[in-house]
Design an enzyme around this catalytic site. Structure first.
Site, PDB file in Angstrom:
ATOM      1  CG  ASP A   8      39.930  39.270  41.708  1.00  0.00           C
ATOM      2  OD1 ASP A   8      39.915  39.639  42.897  1.00  0.00           O
ATOM      3  OD2 ASP A   8      39.781  40.048  40.746  1.00  0.00           O
ATOM      4  CG  ASP A 130      31.843  46.749  42.420  1.00  0.00           C
ATOM      5  OD1 ASP A 130      32.791  47.197  43.098  1.00  0.00           O
ATOM      6  OD2 ASP A 130      31.357  45.625  42.581  1.00  0.00           O
TER       7      ASP A 130
END
Length: 249
Positions: A8, A130
């Site tokens: 990330d 998500d």
């Protein structure tokens, strides 16, 4: 069963967030390219790169780092998400050596974009869903939509996405365990692979995910557990290979 290390990116660094909160980050490395090389050396066949800044900005912010990783690992399957909102961005990433583009927020805000992207870039589009308590979150997880997870997955399956990456936001970065039940339920409801994400924290969970491979769970993205050395990638890959009865590639 694919096991996919997560990288990330925030401010040019490799970080991990807790439940998607940008202000609650832990920096693990100032050199994401070196991190990518490390996971490749440990046996990873695919990497999951997320431009966190891009997810909030609505356009790529850490693209240069992603390009450098793709150039450094030309044989690595790389999937990229965060800030992908138009076909030009997808084309640029694919030209740079990225294998898969992950469409998330744009899929909810403009559903036709997914179908168009699948037609323009067949075999290269993943859908990132998500969710929190079964509802889809968008805009870098900052907004909860009214859309039901399974309904949305079934809708976009018809458009030709290669796989769905399902993240349980409440588990992400918390080391509380992957939501195997919800992931399996989603996988059974569709006919394309589901890649589990969010909360993978132990080898026991890797084993459990492998046991649900027949449900349609095709892989797992692992983040904080690798960086905090709760899971050794080589060991996890060996377990996945043994339980899958085939190569994890």
């Amino acid at each position: 069963m694919l096991l996919i290390p997560a990288i990330d990116l925030k401010g040019g660094k490799c970080v991990r967030l807790r439940q998607g909160r940008m202000e609650d980050d832990t920096v693990f490395s100032d050199d994401p390219v070196a991190v990518a090389l490390h996971w490749a050396e440990a046996g990873a066949k695919r990497l999951h790169l997320v431009d966190l800044d891009g997810a909030f900005a609505g356009q790529p912010v850490n693209a240069d780092i992603i390009y450098h990783i793709a150039q450094a690992l030309p044989d690595m399957d790389i999937q990229v998400g965060g800030g992908i909102r138009d076909s030009d961005t997808i084309q640029t990433y694919l030209d740079a050596g990225v294998r898969y583009a992950i469409i998330g927020t744009k899929a909810i805000n403009a559903p036709h974009f997914v179908a168009d992207a699948c037609l323009e870039f067949p075999g290269h589009i993943l859908l990132g869903l998500d969710a929190r308590e079964g509802k889809i979150a968008i805009n870098g997880w900052s907004k909860l939509s009214r859309h039901n997870l399974i309904d949305i997955a079934q809708r976009f399956e018809k458009d030709g996405v290669e796989a769905i990456i399902y993240t349980d936001i409440q588990r992400d970065g918390m080391m509380k365990g992957v939501n195997i039940e919800a992931t399996s339920e989603l996988a059974k409801a569709i006919n394309i692979p589901v890649i589990a994400s969010g909360g993978v924290s132990s080898l026991t969970e890797i084993e459990a995910l492998c046991q649900h491979e027949q449900d349609g769970i095709g892989g797992a993205i692992i983040g904080r557990a690798l960086y905090e050395e709760k899971i050794q990638l080589a060991e996890a890959l060996a377990i996945a290979k043994r339980l899958s009865g085939e190569s994890t590639a």
